[in-house]
Design an enzyme around this catalytic site. Structure first.
Site, short mmCIF file in Angstrom:
data_model
loop_
_atom_site.label_atom_id
_atom_site.label_comp_id
_atom_site.label_asym_id
_atom_site.label_seq_id
_atom_site.Cartn_x
_atom_site.Cartn_y
_atom_site.Cartn_z
N GLN A 136 -53.49 -11.96 105.27
CA GLN A 136 -54.65 -12.85 105.20
C GLN A 136 -54.35 -14.09 104.37
OE1 GLN A 136 -58.88 -11.39 104.65
NE2 GLN A 136 -58.55 -12.17 102.59
N TYR A 138 -56.20 -16.74 102.87
CA TYR A 138 -57.46 -17.33 102.40
C TYR A 138 -57.26 -18.05 101.07
CZ TYR A 138 -60.82 -15.31 105.76
OH TYR A 138 -61.56 -15.01 106.88
N SER A 139 -57.03 -17.30 100.00
CA SER A 139 -57.00 -17.86 98.65
C SER A 139 -55.86 -18.87 98.47
CB SER A 139 -56.85 -16.75 97.61
OG SER A 139 -57.98 -15.91 97.59
N SER A 173 -51.49 -10.20 100.22
CA SER A 173 -50.96 -8.84 100.33
C SER A 173 -50.15 -8.68 101.61
CB SER A 173 -52.11 -7.83 100.32
OG SER A 173 -52.88 -7.93 99.15
N GLU A 255 -65.84 -6.17 105.95
CA GLU A 255 -65.22 -5.30 104.95
C GLU A 255 -66.17 -4.21 104.46
OE1 GLU A 255 -61.99 -7.23 102.33
OE2 GLU A 255 -63.58 -8.73 102.45
N SER A 386 -64.24 -12.32 92.46
CA SER A 386 -64.44 -11.80 91.11
C SER A 386 -65.88 -11.34 90.91
CB SER A 386 -64.10 -12.88 90.07
OG SER A 386 -65.05 -13.93 90.15
N GLU A 388 -67.92 -12.29 88.72
CA GLU A 388 -68.79 -13.44 88.46
C GLU A 388 -69.28 -14.06 89.77
OE1 GLU A 388 -66.29 -12.61 84.97
OE2 GLU A 388 -65.88 -12.89 87.09
#
Length: 407
Positions: A136, A138-139, A173, A255, A386, A388
């Site tokens: 993936q 994304y980040s 990952s 998910e 996260s 938050e």
């Protein structure tokens, strides 16, 4: 909803148990792969686990929950309870950690929901056979929890008209094992936030165009990677150019549901091993009532998470925009506390390495299973959004509270 196991489920349980035992039992061809892999241990037995993925494909065990006719891509079609039965038996035998779960559980349902029939026929068979693995994209270094800030860009090549991707993704990952990556990239120059994004499918084997650099963690292993794209060709756009945000959010919504229940089955197996250490009395044993109370609370919280997951599967709550965030808050904190308990029940031994470990050996060789669990779970409340960020989503989208100043 009725979540009791019926006659068909128990017949499936017998069949699944026999198939797994035949392959993973003492005389099975994959006996040596039992217990290998999974979160915190993705470095273990990669070749054996990749072969195992193909074995699962031959058995029709990949894609059980896909919303397509049974056998359309060679897969069995199981009910929700049937999928849980399979997951329970899989966990009970400590079957190898999956290397194909990102393709099966994230990309495939997304293609079924947003992709064209041609895209489904191109990519789903390879996933169902366990032959094509996915990661993936994304980040990014400046766009992790704030996914709308992605800067990776894709522009049309004037010569051949293909989209070419340039930028960096991080915390990816299984990037070293993956054949493909689904990438959220900006395809409209000058666009900001949610606009101008596209959901692209990019092949990883593009020498000089895609580079994967492992990120070494405190456990000594490298579960995550940084991925650099330098003009890499995007093979497909899912959902149309400029519609990437809707597709990406749809994927994240997938998910929850039965995948959350399956995850909890793995958690339960980890908790059982911690409880076994406690019962052995290797550390504090029954002499510490505070520790005993923490273990009971951990068990009770896992049961609560199970019932919450069942609730979100019901039609009344399935569209709850806060359900994925609530689930992530629950399991992230729970799993981190389990890692703390894993070393606490072992007392002083939880803080020391094996007697035969030496400084010239790899760092990860000095860690046991409980210590790896402790170190890896420190990240549980950060990755995947996260705590938050999850609280912000619940506050703004569910409770209707005003956004933070400056957002």
């Amino acid at each position: 909803m009725d979540f009791s196991f019926g006659v068909e489920d128990e017949e499936l349980r017998v069949r699944a148990r026999a198939w797994l035992a035949g392959h993973l039992g003492a005389d099975g061809p994959y006996a040596g792969a039992v217990g290998l892999g999974g979160p915190g241990s993705e470095h273990e037995g990669v070749a054996a686990r990749r072969a195992w993925e193909r074995e699962l494909g031959r058995g029709g065990w990949i894609g059980q929950g896909w919303e397509v006719p049974a056998g359309a891509y060679g897969q069995q079609r199981l009910s929700l309870t049937g999928q849980v039965v399979w997951a329970e038996e899989y966990a009970a035998l400590r079957a190898p950690g999956r290397v194909g779960h990102i393709g099966e559980n994230l990309l495939a349902p997304t293609l079924i929901a947003y992709g064209s029939r041609e895209q489904q026929d191109r990519f789903l068979p390879g996933i169902a056979r366990g032959e094509e693995l996915w990661c993936q994209g994304y980040s990014e270094p400046g766009a992790g929890s704030d996914l709308a800030a992605v800067r990776t860009a894709a522009v049309r090549d004037g010569a051949d008209g293909r989209l070419r991707v340039t930028g960096q993704k991080i915390w990816t990952s299984l990037a070293r094992e993956a054949d493909w990556c689904f990438v959220l990239a900006r395809t409209e120059a000058g666009s900001r936030r949610h606009r101008g994004l596209s959901f692209l499918l990019v092949r990883m084997d593009q020498p000089g165009r895609v580079e994967v650099r492992p990120i070494r963690q405190m456990s000594g292993t490298a579960e995550f990677n940084a991925v650099f794209f330098d003009g890499a060709v995007a093979a497909e756009v899912v959902g149309g150019e400029g519609n990437g945000w809707a597709v990406a959010m749809g994927l994240l919504g997938l998910e929850r549901g039965v995948s959350t229940l399956v995850q909890q089955i793995g958690f339960a197996a980890e908790l059982e091993r911690v409880l076994a250490d406690y019962a052995d009395g290797a550390g504090y044993g029954g002499a510490d009532p505070v520790l005993r109370d923490r273990l009971v609370r951990q068990w009770a919280e896992l049961r609560t998470m199970r019932w919450n997951a069942l609730r979100t599967l019901g039609s009344a709550s399935g569209s709850d925009p806060g359900a994925p965030s609530v689930a992530k808050l629950l399991w992230g904190g729970w799993h981190r506390r389990l890692g703390e308990l894993a070393v606490a029940v072992r007392g002083a031994a939880g803080a020391t390495g094996p007697a035969d470990w030496a400084p010239d050996l790899p760092y990860e060789r000095g860690l046991d299973e409980a210590q790896r669990l402790f170190l890896f779970t420190r990240a549980d409340t950060i990755y995947g959004g996260s705590d938050e960020i999850q609280r912000n989503i619940i506050a703004e989208r569910v409770l209707g509270l005003p956004k933070e100043s400056g957002r």
